[in-house]
Design a protein around this motif. Structure first.
Motif, PDB file in Angstrom:
ATOM      1  N   TYR A 157      -7.953   4.518  -1.694  1.00 59.38           N
ATOM      2  CA  TYR A 157      -6.513   4.716  -1.552  1.00 59.38           C
ATOM      3  C   TYR A 157      -6.302   6.160  -1.144  1.00 59.38           C
ATOM      4  CZ  TYR A 157      -1.520   4.439  -2.330  1.00 59.38           C
ATOM      5  OH  TYR A 157      -0.163   4.445  -2.151  1.00 59.38           O
ATOM      6  N   TRP A 199      -4.393  -0.379  -5.932  1.00 56.18           N
ATOM      7  CA  TRP A 199      -5.112  -0.428  -4.661  1.00 56.18           C
ATOM      8  C   TRP A 199      -6.523   0.152  -4.773  1.00 56.18           C
ATOM      9  CZ3 TRP A 199      -3.570  -3.709  -1.276  1.00 56.18           C
ATOM     10  CH2 TRP A 199      -2.239  -4.118  -1.289  1.00 56.18           C
ATOM     11  N   ARG A 224      -9.319  -2.354  -3.603  1.00 58.05           N
ATOM     12  CA  ARG A 224     -10.073  -2.051  -2.392  1.00 58.05           C
ATOM     13  C   ARG A 224     -11.153  -1.015  -2.586  1.00 58.05           C
ATOM     14  NH1 ARG A 224      -6.227   0.170   1.426  1.00 58.05           N
ATOM     15  NH2 ARG A 224      -7.990   0.220   2.800  1.00 58.05           N
ATOM     16  N   PRO A 250       0.812  -1.221   0.000  1.00 56.13           N
ATOM     17  CA  PRO A 250       0.000   0.000   0.000  1.00 56.13           C
ATOM     18  C   PRO A 250       0.844   1.269   0.000  1.00 56.13           C
ATOM     19  CG  PRO A 250      -0.720  -1.489   1.737  1.00 56.13           C
ATOM     20  CD  PRO A 250       0.524  -2.064   1.141  1.00 56.13           C
TER      21      PRO A 250
END
Length: 133
Positions: free
Chosen positions: A61, A54, A58, A46
């Motif tokens: 970020y 990312w 996810r 990350p």
């Protein structure tokens, strides 16, 4: 003894000895849904600055606008115009699929993330199409 147990155990989904209250039932372990997760690339971190990876993975970020992150995740990190993956060096712009000037709404269903050059090419030709809602 049974009076104390009756507070928590009663006849229900699993028969006489169902652990439940008026609002909730304790389910069996086997009833828990299995959720598989995509593995993180071995060389990804990350903190490596690869915000496109990312954001796609996810949906968030640090430093990436929430709208762009959400669109990247929805599009799986691919530009719908040129079908190429976004890279950390790319300039990404949010585009209305149906332009607002042609009646398009400002909703996520009408938004897409595009490379800057793809956005310019699409916007230049938007007036050629007869958009139907």
């Amino acid at each position: 003894m049974y009076e104390a147990l009756r507070k928590y155990f009663s006849y229900g989904k699993y028969g006489k000895w169902t652990f439940q209250t008026e609002e909730a039932v304790l389910y069996y372990h086997a009833e828990t849904e299995i959720k598989r997760h995509q593995l993180v690339k071995p060389d990804a971190s990350p903190y490596d600055g690869n915000w496109t990876y990312w954001s796609k993975r996810r949906g968030t970020y640090t430093g990436t606008p929430a709208r762009v992150s959400r669109l990247l995740k929805k599009q799986k990190g691919i530009c719908p115009q040129c079908k190429q993956h976004f890279t950390p060096e790319d300039l990404i712009e949010v585009d209305h699929i149906i332009p607002k000037s042609k009646g398009g709404l400002d909703t996520y269903n009408n938004l897409q993330a595009l490379h800057r050059h793809c956005h310019e090419a699409k916007s230049k030709n938007d007036y050629l199409y007869d958009w139907h809602l």
